[in-house]
Design an enzyme around this catalytic site. Structure first.
Site, PDB file in Angstrom:
ATOM      1  CB  ILE A 145      26.403 -38.294  20.469  1.00 47.25           C
ATOM      2  CG1 ILE A 145      27.299 -38.285  21.709  1.00 47.25           C
ATOM      3  CG2 ILE A 145      25.559 -37.045  20.335  1.00 47.25           C
ATOM      4  CD1 ILE A 145      28.357 -37.180  21.693  1.00 47.25           C
ATOM      5  CB  ALA A 146      22.833 -41.419  23.499  1.00 49.43           C
ATOM      6  CG  ASN A 171      18.457 -32.901  23.610  1.00 46.19           C
ATOM      7  OD1 ASN A 171      18.804 -32.569  24.742  1.00 46.19           O
ATOM      8  ND2 ASN A 171      18.828 -34.044  23.063  1.00 46.19           N
ATOM      9  CE1 TYR A 213      26.083 -32.516  21.274  1.00 48.72           C
ATOM     10  CE2 TYR A 213      24.033 -31.709  20.344  1.00 48.72           C
ATOM     11  CZ  TYR A 213      24.800 -32.745  20.836  1.00 48.72           C
ATOM     12  OH  TYR A 213      24.297 -34.012  20.872  1.00 48.72           O
ATOM     13  CD  GLU A 220      21.633 -33.280  10.885  1.00 50.35           C
ATOM     14  OE1 GLU A 220      21.961 -32.859   9.770  1.00 50.35           O
ATOM     15  OE2 GLU A 220      22.136 -34.315  11.389  1.00 50.35           O
TER      16      GLU A 220
END
Length: 151
Positions: A76-77, A114, A121, A109
């Site tokens: 995901i980005a 980060n 999250y 993960e």
């Protein structure tokens, strides 16, 4: 801004160039190659990939696997110039909604350094489940995070 003018749709092969550009900029040391994305879109029966668009331009993407009653975010980005606009949250909420149709748990993960992603999250209800040593290469550990769906 909250990303209100963005739309999420399934990723297609035509999106790979834009997605790969965001991937390389987001994860310069550990980026997937374009063949990996192509394989996910064309050969993996368990993969589901989405892009988020603003004004017909891809600003982010999310990939996941759904296997029986388990699901996992594979990648995901959001483009660095579009971060902080709510697009990552929209992608995560979309993934959760999509996964909860058949899965009980969604995991992922994330690099232990980060912090921006970990905060997102956590806000989305993910809990820490442990460390994967050297997940991103020697000395580059990952947190395993998960959230129960349908609760």
């Amino acid at each position: 801004m909250d990303g209100a003018h963005a739309t999420i749709r399934e990723m297609t092969i035509d999106d790979l160039e834009a997605v790969y550009e965001i991937e390389c900029a987001s994860f310069p040391q550990t980026s997937w190659n374009i063949e990996s994305f192509l394989r996910e879109l064309t050969a993996n029966q368990f993969s589901y990939y989405f892009v988020i668009e603003k004004e017909d331009s891809i600003v982010g993407y999310c990939g996941m696997w759904l296997v029986i009653d388990q699901s996992q975010i594979t990648t995901i980005a959001v483009s660095s110039r579009e971060q902080g606009q709510g697009y990552g949250r929209q992608l995560m909420q979309h993934a959760k909604s999509y996964a909860e149709k058949s899965a009980d748990i969604l995991s992922l993960e994330v690099s232990v350094d980060n912090e921006k992603a970990m905060k997102l999250y956590e806000k989305e209800g993910f809990l820490y489940g442990g460390i994967r040593k050297d997940y991103y290469g020697p000395g580059k550990d990952a947190h395993v995070m998960w959230v129960k769906l349908n609760e």
